[in-house]
Design an enzyme around this catalytic site. Sequence first.
Site, mmCIF file in Angstrom:
data_model
loop_
_atom_site.group_PDB
_atom_site.id
_atom_site.type_symbol
_atom_site.label_atom_id
_atom_site.label_comp_id
_atom_site.label_asym_id
_atom_site.label_seq_id
_atom_site.Cartn_x
_atom_site.Cartn_y
_atom_site.Cartn_z
ATOM 1 N N LYS A 1 -27.101 45.211 28.522
ATOM 2 C CA LYS A 1 -25.972 45.669 27.721
ATOM 3 C C LYS A 1 -24.968 46.367 28.634
ATOM 4 O O LYS A 1 -25.227 46.593 29.808
ATOM 5 C CB LYS A 1 -26.442 46.671 26.635
ATOM 6 C CG LYS A 1 -27.432 46.131 25.662
ATOM 7 C CD LYS A 1 -26.781 45.269 24.593
ATOM 8 C CE LYS A 1 -27.803 44.770 23.593
ATOM 9 N NZ LYS A 1 -28.445 43.535 23.961
ATOM 10 N N SER B 1 -25.744 38.533 22.629
ATOM 11 C CA SER B 1 -25.249 39.882 22.384
ATOM 12 C C SER B 1 -24.170 40.296 23.361
ATOM 13 O O SER B 1 -23.487 41.278 23.126
ATOM 14 C CB SER B 1 -26.398 40.880 22.448
ATOM 15 O OG SER B 1 -26.981 40.844 23.723
#
Lengths: 169, 216
Positions: B130, B82
Amino acid sequence: MFRSMLGKALGLVGYTIQYGCIAHCAFEYIGEFVVCSGPSMEPTIVNHDVVFSERMSRHLFKIQKGDIVIAKSPFDPNMNICKRVIGLEGDKICTSAQSDLFKTHTFVPMGHVWLEGDNLRNSTDSRNYGPIPYGLIRGRVCLKVTCNLLSTRLDDSTPLEALLRHLMK
Amino acid sequence: MGVTSLSSTGSCKIQLGATCNCSHACVLIQGEITLQFFQMAQQTSAWRRYMQAFISGFFVAVPVTVTLLDKLAYVARVEGASMQPFLNPDVGAQCDVVLLNRWSVKNYHVQRGDIVSVVSPRNPKQKIIKRVIGLEGDFIRTLGYKNQYVRVPDGHFWIEGDHHGHSLDSNSFGPVSVGLLHGRASHIIWPPNRWQHIKPSLLPNRELLYTEEDGE
């Protein structure tokens, strides 16, 4: 003489670090005392009550429906809230007030819990801001510390002032 | 009769015919009963000393290590795609290992563009890593969220993975509460050829629309 003083100072620093770390582990993984303020959990927990919240249930993911939990506020991570768990992930919650004709329901999403205060008329909880993530829960309240000496306090004074006033009588 | 002499090596000498009520092992030498507990005593005290050292070391080492991991720094392996191409750029190769700085987030201060690890709102047993796109009060243009424009509420922030489409981030579950912040990734420490300090940077197409911060 200087060397022995240095040795003693280093020994003191070492002991402080060791006992500070043990205290941190105790507060983080075993439990801590919390002073609750606000009317949202009356009559179970009133303003200025001292409760003991244990951390093991939260780390072992054993929080259940009906537990009173201390959690970080979703809008300010430096503030804590004390509410009761009404629903876990996947549960169906009735969100309409008792006076409404048509009942509305929501489902609690995965990884979230639904909190409500016991004093439904005077509590901002999940009925206002929605379910909160499980990761914000800090601990489960298991004991309340009661002290009969402080039952004669006035509304506006802190418990310490009330205690001193009581002792001076 | 009882003990007649006690030598410095810890042996009792008693007369022949007398009884000895002590707990030492008795050895019959040349008509005298000489009690040699020297060897046995050494074994007992060595075992006890070892146990005491182990227990006291245990009670020092474990709390200090746990406190260091909770308060200072944490090492974690990044799994998944990701955050490509910044983290884990080669799919088949080893996963990156990052150093998470927990001291810098103790007051919940993060910057836009930081790479952070948070407790996943979907699964509290998992941590996700993230990039921070927006802080409270910012207006964000979303990629795939139910609303195209979002104002990040107070006490929340907006996180996204660099690899859009392969990332479970705020575009799926909305703004994340700052209380879930776990640590800030400050360095990539493995593999050795990717050793670097991570600086906060935003991708060019993820700039803010507008921010409510003072002075802007």
